[in-house]
Enzyme design. Structure first.
Site, mmCIF file in Angstrom:
data_model
loop_
_atom_site.group_PDB
_atom_site.id
_atom_site.type_symbol
_atom_site.label_atom_id
_atom_site.label_comp_id
_atom_site.label_asym_id
_atom_site.label_seq_id
_atom_site.Cartn_x
_atom_site.Cartn_y
_atom_site.Cartn_z
ATOM 1 N N CYS A 167 -57.745 28.575 26.956
ATOM 2 C CA CYS A 167 -56.324 28.527 26.568
ATOM 3 C C CYS A 167 -55.433 28.498 27.811
ATOM 4 O O CYS A 167 -55.701 29.169 28.814
ATOM 5 C CB CYS A 167 -56.003 29.757 25.730
ATOM 6 S SG CYS A 167 -54.268 29.921 25.304
ATOM 7 N N CYS A 177 -37.095 37.066 29.444
ATOM 8 C CA CYS A 177 -37.697 35.845 28.887
ATOM 9 C C CYS A 177 -39.049 36.244 28.309
ATOM 10 O O CYS A 177 -39.820 36.939 28.960
ATOM 11 C CB CYS A 177 -37.880 34.818 30.007
ATOM 12 S SG CYS A 177 -38.954 33.430 29.571
ATOM 13 N N CYS A 206 -49.757 29.932 27.669
ATOM 14 C CA CYS A 206 -48.692 30.667 28.371
ATOM 15 C C CYS A 206 -48.203 29.852 29.577
ATOM 16 O O CYS A 206 -46.984 29.736 29.800
ATOM 17 C CB CYS A 206 -49.174 32.044 28.804
ATOM 18 S SG CYS A 206 -50.736 32.064 29.680
ATOM 19 N N CYS A 240 -59.239 35.012 27.096
ATOM 20 C CA CYS A 240 -58.296 33.881 27.233
ATOM 21 C C CYS A 240 -59.033 32.540 27.074
ATOM 22 O O CYS A 240 -58.444 31.563 26.601
ATOM 23 C CB CYS A 240 -57.590 33.925 28.588
ATOM 24 S SG CYS A 240 -56.234 35.111 28.649
ATOM 25 N N ASP A 270 -43.905 53.363 33.847
ATOM 26 C CA ASP A 270 -43.093 52.450 34.636
ATOM 27 C C ASP A 270 -42.159 53.154 35.622
ATOM 28 O O ASP A 270 -41.101 52.631 35.937
ATOM 29 C CB ASP A 270 -42.258 51.580 33.666
ATOM 30 C CG ASP A 270 -41.730 50.330 34.329
ATOM 31 O OD1 ASP A 270 -42.298 49.925 35.344
ATOM 32 O OD2 ASP A 270 -40.725 49.781 33.826
ATOM 33 N N CYS A 284 -48.446 32.989 23.311
ATOM 34 C CA CYS A 284 -49.832 33.478 23.299
ATOM 35 C C CYS A 284 -50.342 33.605 21.861
ATOM 36 O O CYS A 284 -49.741 34.296 21.031
ATOM 37 C CB CYS A 284 -49.906 34.826 24.012
ATOM 38 S SG CYS A 284 -51.577 35.503 23.999
HETATM 39 S S1 SF4 Z 1 -51.570 32.260 26.037
HETATM 40 FE FE1 SF4 Z 1 -52.571 34.262 25.810
HETATM 41 S S2 SF4 Z 1 -54.722 33.782 25.341
HETATM 42 FE FE2 SF4 Z 1 -53.780 31.914 26.126
HETATM 43 S S3 SF4 Z 1 -54.250 31.986 28.333
HETATM 44 FE FE3 SF4 Z 1 -52.233 32.884 28.071
HETATM 45 S S4 SF4 Z 1 -52.598 35.080 27.907
HETATM 46 FE FE4 SF4 Z 1 -54.570 34.055 27.558
HETATM 47 S S1 SF4 Z 2 -41.246 35.442 31.560
HETATM 48 FE FE1 SF4 Z 2 -40.560 33.306 31.176
HETATM 49 S S2 SF4 Z 2 -40.112 32.449 33.179
HETATM 50 FE FE2 SF4 Z 2 -41.330 34.328 33.510
HETATM 51 S S3 SF4 Z 2 -43.439 33.617 33.609
HETATM 52 FE FE3 SF4 Z 2 -43.074 34.136 31.468
HETATM 53 S S4 SF4 Z 2 -42.374 32.217 30.521
HETATM 54 FE FE4 SF4 Z 2 -42.232 31.959 32.728
#
Ligand code: SF4
Ligand code: SF4
Length: 310
Positions: free
Chosen positions: A183, A233, A186, A180, A126, A240
């Site tokens: 799903c 956050c 997220c 994924c 990073d 996930c």
């Molecule tokens: S929650 Fe995890 S598994 Fe589901 S779409 Fe998002 S990154 Fe992919």
């Molecule tokens: S870190 Fe929080 S605000 Fe940023 S994309 Fe993920 S859930 Fe959304």
């Protein structure tokens, strides 16, 4: 043979996963990255606009690089802040990950030179124009999920990533396919709809960006969605399903100190600069500075926008 010894060395140093990719151009991923920049979704993180060519070809960043070792270090903490207290992103609970990772990466580099084969190269975490999640995918560690995080199968995404650029050829891992599927947890869980589409994160709406990198005020629409968050956050990671496999790490440097864990809302609201400096002396939270953390605390307290003092 060399590759297996390197991976065994990485695991013995505490890394959870290690894979190896050939150092070449990132191909179509360069378009994905370029399109992201064109939309301005990187907000004022203008450093992402620099060194595009080096970012997309590691051989331009470190001449002679032939292989990239990618490693992941679990940071899921053993103890958490109380749910009704102000919240920090889990990666920030322990000591500054840059230092923890660099120590381990340098140890791995020394181990390779001593026990495997003489090498030249550099280590990164990073701190340079390196597309870390892309290389982790290429090295077979996992896939880049719809939340833009690197998802490691049966382990999740609460991992720091690091790389060694080496000047020797090795045996290479095969990239994993994306799991994924249908799903969207997220995207559905994001409090500010910052994940505007799968794989597209608008930092201008993201609470992680707004409470850490952002040097201005937090827009009122997003401040109203802070809840108890005052540094980062994790919602799109917590949602996930692969993070159900997360297990707490046992690295002492990544554990939160008792004072941090005992902090209550009143303590944060009364936090002095001296206390801030002591509490976060060796922490990545220093990045936001005292004024930035106070801005976040006030914004979370009032759920409204707060400007930084000029
Ligand atoms: S929650 Fe995890 S598994 Fe589901 S779409 Fe998002 S990154 Fe992919
Ligand atoms: S870190 Fe929080 S605000 Fe940023 S994309 Fe993920 S859930 Fe959304």
């Amino acid at each position: 043979m060399y590759s297996n010894k390197i991976k065994a060395g990485a695991l013995s140093l505490g890394f959870s996963v290690c894979g190896i990719a050939p150092a070449d151009n990132v191909g179509r991923y360069a378009d994905y990255f370029k399109n992201g920049l064109a939309t301005g979704n990187h907000a004022d993180m203008t450093y992402l606009e620099c060194h595009f060519d080096k970012r997309c070809d590691p051989r331009l960043l470190v001449e002679g690089t032939r292989s990239i070792i990618s490693v992941a270090l679990n940071y899921y903490p053993q103890h958490r802040l109380g749910k009704d207290q102000y919240q920090f992103a889990l990666y920030a609970y322990g000591k500054d990950y840059h230092q923890v990772m660099h120590r381990k990466l340098n140890s791995l580099f020394a181990y390779i030179n001593k026990e495997v084969h003489p090498v030249n190269g550099r280590v990164f975490c990073d701190t340079a124009p390196v597309l870390e999640r892309y290389w982790a995918w290429r090295a077979g560690l996992g896939w880049i999920g719809k939340n833009t995080q690197l998802i490691i199968p049966r382990a999740g995404s609460f991992f720091f990533l690091g790389e060694l650029f080496l000047d020797i050829e090795l045996e290479y891992n095969i990239p994993l396919r994306n799991h994924c599927g249908n799903c969207t947890q997220c995207l559905d869980s994001c409090p500010t709809e910052a994940l505007e589409q799968p794989y597209k994160l608008n930092a201008r709406k993201c609470l992680s960006y707004l409470t850490i990198e952002n040097r201005g005020g937090i827009p009122v629409a997003q401040a109203q969605r802070l809840g108890n968050k005052i540094y980062g956050c994790d919602e799109c990671q917590k949602a996930c399903p692969w993070n159900r496999f997360a297990i707490p790490c046992n690295i002492p440097d990544l554990q939160p100190c008792p004072t941090f864990l005992q902090m209550k809302k009143d303590d944060w609201e009364a936090l002095t600069e001296e206390q801030y400096k002591t509490l976060f002396k060796e922490s990545a939270v220093k990045r936001v500075k005292y004024e930035g953390l106070k801005r976040n605390i006030k914004a979370a307290e009032k759920q409204s926008t707060i400007e930084l003092p000029v």
